[in-house]
Design an enzyme around this catalytic site. Structure first.
Site, PDB file in Angstrom:
ATOM      1  N   THR A   1     -82.442 -94.589 -42.589  1.00 14.75           N
ATOM      2  CA  THR A   1     -83.077 -94.902 -41.310  1.00 14.75           C
ATOM      3  C   THR A   1     -83.444 -93.667 -40.503  1.00 14.75           C
ATOM      4  O   THR A   1     -84.049 -93.787 -39.435  1.00 14.75           O
ATOM      5  CB  THR A   1     -82.153 -95.794 -40.458  1.00 14.75           C
ATOM      6  OG1 THR A   1     -80.901 -95.113 -40.257  1.00 14.75           O
ATOM      7  CG2 THR A   1     -81.895 -97.124 -41.149  1.00 14.75           C
ATOM      8  N   GLY A   2     -83.100 -92.472 -40.993  1.00 12.50           N
ATOM      9  CA  GLY A   2     -83.404 -91.249 -40.265  1.00 12.50           C
ATOM     10  C   GLY A   2     -84.840 -90.798 -40.458  1.00 12.50           C
ATOM     11  O   GLY A   2     -85.621 -91.411 -41.195  1.00 12.50           O
TER      12      GLY A   2
ATOM     13  N   VAL B   1     -86.090 -88.068 -41.969  1.00  9.66           N
ATOM     14  CA  VAL B   1     -86.395 -87.686 -43.349  1.00  9.66           C
ATOM     15  C   VAL B   1     -86.250 -88.893 -44.255  1.00  9.66           C
ATOM     16  O   VAL B   1     -87.022 -89.072 -45.208  1.00  9.66           O
ATOM     17  CB  VAL B   1     -85.484 -86.529 -43.803  1.00  9.66           C
ATOM     18  CG1 VAL B   1     -85.690 -86.224 -45.290  1.00  9.66           C
ATOM     19  CG2 VAL B   1     -85.775 -85.273 -42.987  1.00  9.66           C
TER      20      VAL B   1
ATOM     21  N   SER C   1     -76.510 -99.169 -38.360  1.00 13.56           N
ATOM     22  CA  SER C   1     -77.842 -99.505 -38.887  1.00 13.56           C
ATOM     23  C   SER C   1     -77.787-100.594 -39.943  1.00 13.56           C
ATOM     24  O   SER C   1     -78.842-101.036 -40.419  1.00 13.56           O
ATOM     25  CB  SER C   1     -78.499 -98.253 -39.477  1.00 13.56           C
ATOM     26  OG  SER C   1     -78.744 -97.287 -38.478  1.00 13.56           O
TER      27      SER C   1
ATOM     28  N   ARG D   1     -75.011 -75.995 -50.554  1.00 13.09           N
ATOM     29  CA  ARG D   1     -76.072 -75.122 -51.082  1.00 13.09           C
ATOM     30  C   ARG D   1     -75.543 -73.862 -51.737  1.00 13.09           C
ATOM     31  O   ARG D   1     -76.074 -73.406 -52.754  1.00 13.09           O
ATOM     32  CB  ARG D   1     -77.057 -74.769 -49.968  1.00 13.09           C
ATOM     33  CG  ARG D   1     -77.955 -75.928 -49.577  1.00 13.09           C
ATOM     34  CD  ARG D   1     -78.841 -75.575 -48.400  1.00 13.09           C
ATOM     35  NE  ARG D   1     -79.621 -76.743 -47.979  1.00 13.09           N
ATOM     36  CZ  ARG D   1     -79.988 -76.969 -46.728  1.00 13.09           C
ATOM     37  NH1 ARG D   1     -79.671 -76.106 -45.769  1.00 13.09           N
ATOM     38  NH2 ARG D   1     -80.688 -78.050 -46.436  1.00 13.09           N
TER      39      ARG D   1
ATOM     40  N   CYS E   1     -85.368 -76.351 -45.412  1.00 19.03           N
ATOM     41  CA  CYS E   1     -86.809 -76.580 -45.332  1.00 19.03           C
ATOM     42  C   CYS E   1     -87.597 -75.287 -45.160  1.00 19.03           C
ATOM     43  O   CYS E   1     -88.743 -75.189 -45.629  1.00 19.03           O
ATOM     44  CB  CYS E   1     -87.130 -77.546 -44.201  1.00 19.03           C
ATOM     45  SG  CYS E   1     -86.520 -77.045 -42.578  1.00 19.03           S
TER      46      CYS E   1
ATOM     47  N   SER F   1     -89.866 -80.136 -35.306  1.00 24.79           N
ATOM     48  CA  SER F   1     -89.172 -81.176 -36.075  1.00 24.79           C
ATOM     49  C   SER F   1     -88.040 -80.617 -36.907  1.00 24.79           C
ATOM     50  O   SER F   1     -87.167 -81.380 -37.346  1.00 24.79           O
ATOM     51  CB  SER F   1     -90.159 -81.924 -36.974  1.00 24.79           C
ATOM     52  OG  SER F   1     -90.837 -81.029 -37.835  1.00 24.79           O
TER      53      SER F   1
ATOM     54  N   ARG G   1     -89.322 -70.249 -33.592  1.00 25.35           N
ATOM     55  CA  ARG G   1     -89.824 -71.592 -33.295  1.00 25.35           C
ATOM     56  C   ARG G   1     -91.175 -71.471 -32.583  1.00 25.35           C
ATOM     57  O   ARG G   1     -91.348 -70.630 -31.698  1.00 25.35           O
ATOM     58  CB  ARG G   1     -88.872 -72.333 -32.375  1.00 25.35           C
ATOM     59  CG  ARG G   1     -87.572 -72.749 -33.024  1.00 25.35           C
ATOM     60  CD  ARG G   1     -87.693 -74.015 -33.802  1.00 25.35           C
ATOM     61  NE  ARG G   1     -86.378 -74.397 -34.308  1.00 25.35           N
ATOM     62  CZ  ARG G   1     -86.171 -75.066 -35.417  1.00 25.35           C
ATOM     63  NH1 ARG G   1     -87.211 -75.455 -36.149  1.00 25.35           N
ATOM     64  NH2 ARG G   1     -84.960 -75.376 -35.811  1.00 25.35           N
TER      65      ARG G   1
ATOM     66  N   HIS H   1     -93.782 -76.029 -41.203  1.00 28.69           N
ATOM     67  CA  HIS H   1     -93.387 -74.639 -41.039  1.00 28.69           C
ATOM     68  C   HIS H   1     -94.440 -73.726 -41.664  1.00 28.69           C
ATOM     69  O   HIS H   1     -95.078 -74.074 -42.669  1.00 28.69           O
ATOM     70  CB  HIS H   1     -92.059 -74.364 -41.742  1.00 28.69           C
ATOM     71  CG  HIS H   1     -90.866 -75.015 -41.101  1.00 28.69           C
ATOM     72  ND1 HIS H   1     -90.891 -75.604 -39.859  1.00 28.69           N
ATOM     73  CD2 HIS H   1     -89.576 -75.153 -41.548  1.00 28.69           C
ATOM     74  CE1 HIS H   1     -89.689 -76.072 -39.567  1.00 28.69           C
ATOM     75  NE2 HIS H   1     -88.881 -75.807 -40.570  1.00 28.69           N
TER      76      HIS H   1
END
Length: 353
Positions: free
Chosen positions: A14-15, A17, A43, A102, A132, A162, A250, A257
């Protein structure tokens, strides 16, 4: 393995992404059998559309992973740290979009166009998706690295609002609305700051401004985003000696990006040959005709899947260096698409027969 379509779970469906993930699953070649949608208990019960069908969202719990072959996670780090291992224990391969794993040496960090072979080496049953910002450049840099072997990257990022989540998008839009009617703003120090009011997740106004900061403070004055670009690039390229200097900024862009990269290699490079190499690389589109005003910009490539590359020049002062400008949608290739591509590589294990 049996020749069957594997079962997929989308955790965090539901997010922001997660919503993009569902669109990607609905538009790419269908390699999945059942798709389960999973989110927080608040949710649960919502119905979302994927592959043209409404699917009810299930609450995150250990049993939702029973019978699941691949689980794609887009949730905060702390949630992934707890639940990705649970999914793996239940027999699923967890493909995680958070930063939780990661740099774990037992978790491959994968970009399918660059190092798809690493998918098979997953001792913890978890595969990690890069940040990202890294993803917005590494497909192109990986292609150049294979040909010329990179030694140094000097990177300046221009990161969209974003990247700070929905709060970042809402803050930018509110700030733009606040400054739009006053044509005198931006002429005196502090007038934009006074006009926008709330800064949201940013340390300075983002509307009518650029902010040389993204992420959290780490050692020696670097931000977490800058260290991710360095450390993740090294791991993806399997090049621990790669020298990387990054400054993350930013900019008042909603999504996509951009990065300016000065890349140095261990041999002389030719701009025309590099342009041809990039044009033939999977996942890369070259748009590079400055005389005609053609080069990638976030406003022109948002919502698309490739890494777009332009302004390809050999350095005036070093024949081993290239300068280039790249754009990539941070919600698509920078998050949802790369996660889906990794999952598809795993899915092939179930369909090879």
């Amino acid at each position: 393995m049996s020749n069957r379509l594997p079962t997929l779970a989308v955790v965090g469906a539901t997010g922001a992404v997660g919503t993009v993930m569902l669109d990607i699953l609905s538009t790419r070649e269908n390699v999945w059998g059942e798709i389960r949608l999973v989110a927080s208990p608040r949710s649960a019960g919502k119905r979302l559309t994927v592959r043209g069908e409404e699917v009810e969202v299930q609450a995150l719990a250990p049993e939702v992973f029973d019978g699941v072959d691949v689980a794609m996670f887009d949730v905060p780090d702390e949630v992934s740290k707890e639940w990705a291992p649970i999914a793996a224990e239940r027999g699923a391969v967890a493909v995680d979009n958070s930063g939780a794993f990661r740099m774990d040496p037992d978790v491959p960090l994968v970009v399918p166009e660059v190092n798809a072979e690493k998918v098979a080496d997953r001792p913890r049953g978890i595969i990690s998706n890069p940040n990202c910002t890294t993803l917005s450049m590494i497909v192109a840099i990986g292609a150049l690295h294979r040909a010329y072997r990179a030694t140094d990257l000097v990177v300046a990022s221009y990161q969209a609002a974003s990247g700070a989540g929905q709060e970042g998008i809402d803050t930018l839009r509110d700030q733009v609305a606040a400054v739009a009617a006053d044509r005198t703003l931006g002429e005196r120090a502090g007038d934009v700051r006074s006009a926008v009011g709330e800064l949201g997740p940013f340390p300075a106004p983002l509307a009518m401004n650029v902010v040389p900061w993204a992420g959290s403070l780490k050692e020696d004055g670097y931000s977490s985003e800058e260290l991710k670009v360095r450390n993740e690039s090294r791991k993806i390229l399997d090049h621990p000696g790669l020298r990387v200097a990054a400054t993350c900024v930013r900019v008042p862009v909603v999504t996509t990006h951009a990065l300016s990269v000065h890349a140095t290699f261990d041999q002389e490079v030719d701009a025309a040959k590099a342009r041809e190499l990039l044009a033939s690389a999977p996942g890369v589109v070259v748009q590079d005709d400055p005389a005609a005003g053609e080069f990638p910009t976030p406003a022109d490539v948002v919502g698309t899947d490739p890494t777009w590359v332009g302004r390809i020049r050999r350095s005036i002062d070093d024949p081993r260096s290239l300068d280039l400008f790249l754009c990539g949608d941070n919600l698509r290739k920078g998050a949802a698409l790369n996660t889906a591509q990794i999952a598809e590589v795993v899915a092939e294990e179930f369909t090879r027969g």
